[in-house]
Enzyme design. Structure first.
Site, PDB file in Angstrom:
ATOM      1  CE  LYS A  76      34.297  44.269  20.462  1.00 59.94           C
ATOM      2  NZ  LYS A  76      33.323  44.288  21.577  1.00 59.94           N
ATOM      3  CB  SER A 151      34.112  41.137  23.706  1.00 60.48           C
ATOM      4  OG  SER A 151      33.226  42.208  23.331  1.00 60.48           O
ATOM      5  CB  SER A 175      31.894  43.996  25.656  1.00 59.97           C
ATOM      6  OG  SER A 175      31.532  42.664  25.913  1.00 59.97           O
TER       7      SER A 175
END
Length: 483
Positions: A76, A151, A175
Site C-alpha cells: 500500500k 482505504s 481499512s
C-alpha cells in the site's frame, strides 16, 4: 502460477520448476493486461526483474537463500519502501521518495520477497471506497463499475485480480477488512503493537496497524509470521515473541465458543449479507462450535467516537505537510500564502474535511466536550470487548453492511460513506485482532465477507477458525474472467 500458496511457490522455485524472473514477469504481464481497467498500482518497481534475476543467479550457484526468496508482492502506498515513491495517493506527496526503509518492508525483504510496486489507496487512508485517491481510483475486479472498498482498495483489488501474490494494507477503522470483504479476499488487522508502524505514514497513530491481504488463510498466516516482530524503532511496538501462525492451522475448532453480538446485526445490514453470515455461523455450529448471543451495548457510539479521535489525531499528524520539507509546494508571493496554497491545493476534500473536524474537536472550548468525552467512551467500548471475551473465544459478525456499491454512489454523502465501516471501527478502538474472509456472494453476485474478532494477540485462534471455514466452504477468491 495462480492459485499456488506462498509455500507452494517457494517449493516450486527451489525445485526450479520456474525461475523468479519468470514468476515476476508473469505478474508484470498480468498488471500490464488488467490494471488499465482496475487501476490498482500507483507505481511499478522498474528494477524488480533485475532483482529477480539476481535471486536466480544466487540460486543457480547454490547459495543459501531466505525461504521466500524471489517471490513478488506489493505494498500500500503509505508503507515506506526505500527509493520507491510514497505518495499516500495524495497530490501533496507527489515526488516524495523516502531515503529510508520501513520495518515491515524490511522484514519482507529479509524473508526474500520482491516488491512489485506501490498500490493505490484513499488519500492518506481517509475513505471507504478508494475514491478519494488523487490519481488512481481503483475499481473492483468482480465488477469494475463498483468500488473495491477502502482505504486499502488497491491492495484488495490487486490480490483479487491476481496482480500480486499478496499485499500489505493498513487498518485504522476497517481499512483492511472492509475492502477484503468487498473484493472477496482475506484481510487481517493484527493486534495493535503486533506489527511495527515505523515506516507507516500515519493517519491516526493510536488506531493504525499494518496487516496482510491475501487470497487464502495460509498465506495470511505466513505473512504475519514474517512482519509480526518487535521493533525498538517504534515506541508502540510490543516486546513479545515473534510467532509462527501457520502452526495454528489445524482445522479443529470443536468446543470453541463464538459470540454473536446482536448490535452488529441491527438495521442497515443488507438481507443477502445477513444470510451469508448466518450460513457461516451455522457452518461453525456444524463443526462443533458453541454459538452464544452476546451484547456489546456501547457499539452505537463507536462511529461518533472513532471520527472524533481519528480526525483529532489526523489533524495533528498532517500538520507536517506544509510545502516546505517535502512534497508539493505551491507558488506564492510570501511564506504565509505558500503554506495556505500548498495545503489547499495539495489535500483533497475528504482530507480537508477531517483536518477541520479534528482541529475543531481539539480547540479551546470543545476539547473537553468532544475529545475527552470520546476517549471516555472508547474505554467503555474496550470494556465491552473485555466482558465479551470472558464468555467467548471469538466474535463473529458481518464485515460490511452491504456488498460493493457503485462508484460515485456515496461520494456526495460523507455520513453514508462513514457508515460503511460501522462493523469494523469498534475493534480499532479496542486494539484487538480481526480478520475478514469471504463467506458467500450477495444477490448482485458480489462477494460477502464475514468478520472474526479476537482478543489481544489471539491471531492464531482466529486463523484456525478461518482456516476451518475456508476448507469447508471452498469459495472462489478471483473472478472467473481473470483466471
Amino acid at each position: 502460477m495462480l492459485g499456488k500458496t506462498l509455500k507452494q511457490l517457494s517449493e516450486s522455485l527451489s525445485k526450479k520448476e520456474f525461475s523468479s524472473a519468470e514468476l515476476t514477469q508473469f505478474y508484470l504481464d498480468r498488471i500490464n493486461r488488467y490494471d488499465g481497467e482496475i487501476c490498482a498500482y500507483n507505481y511499478i518497481n522498474e528494477k524488480v526483474i533485475e532483482q529477480a534475476k539476481a535471486v536466480d543467479e544466487k540460486r543457480a550457484k547454490g547459495e543459501t537463500l531466505p525461504v521466500y526468496a524471489g517471490i513478488p508482492m506489493a505494498l500500500k502506498d503509505l508503507i515506506i519502501q526505500k527509493d520507491m515513491p510514497a505518495t499516500c495517493s495524495s497530490k501533496i506527496l507527489e515526488g516524495f521518495v523516502p531515503p529510508f526503509q520501513g520495518t515491515a518492508a524490511q522484514l519482507l525483504e529479509d524473508a526474500g520477497f520482491l516488491c512489485l510496486g506501490k498500490l493505490s489507496m484513499d488519500e492518506f487512508a481517509m475513505g471507504s471506497s478508494n475514491e478519494t485517491a488523487f490519481r488512481k481510483k481503483t475499481r473492483n475486479p468482480w465488477d469494475t463499475t463498483k468500488v473495491p472498498g477502502g482505504s486499502s482498495g488497491g491492495s484488495a483489488a490487486s490480490v483479487a485480480a491476481g496482480l500480486t501474490t499478496f499485499a500489505l494494507g493498513s487498518d485504522t477503522g476497517g481499512s483492511i477488512r472492509q475492502p477484503a470483504s468487498l473484493c472477496g479476499i482475506t484481510g487481517m488487522k493484527p493486534t495493535y503493537g503486533r506489527v511495527s508502524r515505523f515506516g507507516l505514514i500515519a493517519f491516526a497513530s493510536s488506531l493504525d496497524q499494518i496487516g496482510p491481504m491475501t487470497s487464502n488463510i495460509s498465506d495470511n498466516a505466513a505473512v504475519l509470521s514474517v512482519i509480526g516482530k518487535y521493533d525498538k524503532k517504534d515506541s508502540t511496538s510490543l516486546n513479545i515473541a515473534q510467532d509462527d501462525y501457520s502452526k495454528y492451522l489445524t482445522g479443529d475448532v470443536k468446543g470453541m465458543k463464538i459470540g454473536v453480538p446482536k448490535e452488529y446485526f441491527a438495521e442497515g445490514i443488507a438481507a443477502d449479507v445477513r444470510e451469508c453470515v448466518n450460513n457461516a455461523i451455522k457452518a461453525y455450529e456444524g463443526m462443533g462450535c458453541e454459538i452464544i448471543e452476546i451484547s456489546m451495548p456501547h457499539t452505537e457510539y463507536a462511529v461518533a467516537t472513532y471520527y472524533i479521535i481519528a480526525t483529532a489525531e489526523a489533524s495533528s499528524n498532517l500538520g507536517r505537510y506544509d510545502g516546505i520539507r517535502f512534497g508539493y509546494r505551491a507558488d506564492a508571493d510570501n511564506l504565509k500564502d505558500m503554506f495556505y496554497e500548498s495545503r489547499s491545493q495539495g489535500f483533497g476534500d475528504e482530507v480537508k474535511r477531517r483536518i477541520m473536524l479534528g482541529t475543531y474537536v481539539l480547540s479551546a472550548g470543545y476539547y473537553d466536550a468532544y475529545y475527552i468525552k470520546a476517549q471516555k467512551v472508547r474505554t467503555l467500548i474496550k470494556q465491552d470487548f473485555v466482558n465479551a471475551f470472558e464468555k467467548v473465544d471469538a466474535i463473529i459478525c458481518p464485515t460490511s453492511p452491504t456488498t460493493a456499491f457503485k462508484a460515485g454512489e456515496k461520494m456526495s454523502d460523507p455520513l453514508q460513506m462513514y457508515l460503511s465501516d460501522i462493523n469494523t471501527i469498534s475493534l480499532n478502538l479496542y486494539g484487538g485482532c480481526g480478520l475478514s474472509m469471504p463467506c458467500g456472494f450477495g444477490a448482485d453476485g458480489m462477494p460477502v465477507g464475514v468478520q472474526l474478532l479476537g482478543k489481544y494477540f489471539d491471531e492464531g485462534r482466529l486463523y484456525n477458525l478461518a482456516y476451518a471455514f475456508e476448507q469447508q466452504a471452498k469459495l472462489p477468491t478471483m473472478p472467473e474472467k481473470l483466471k
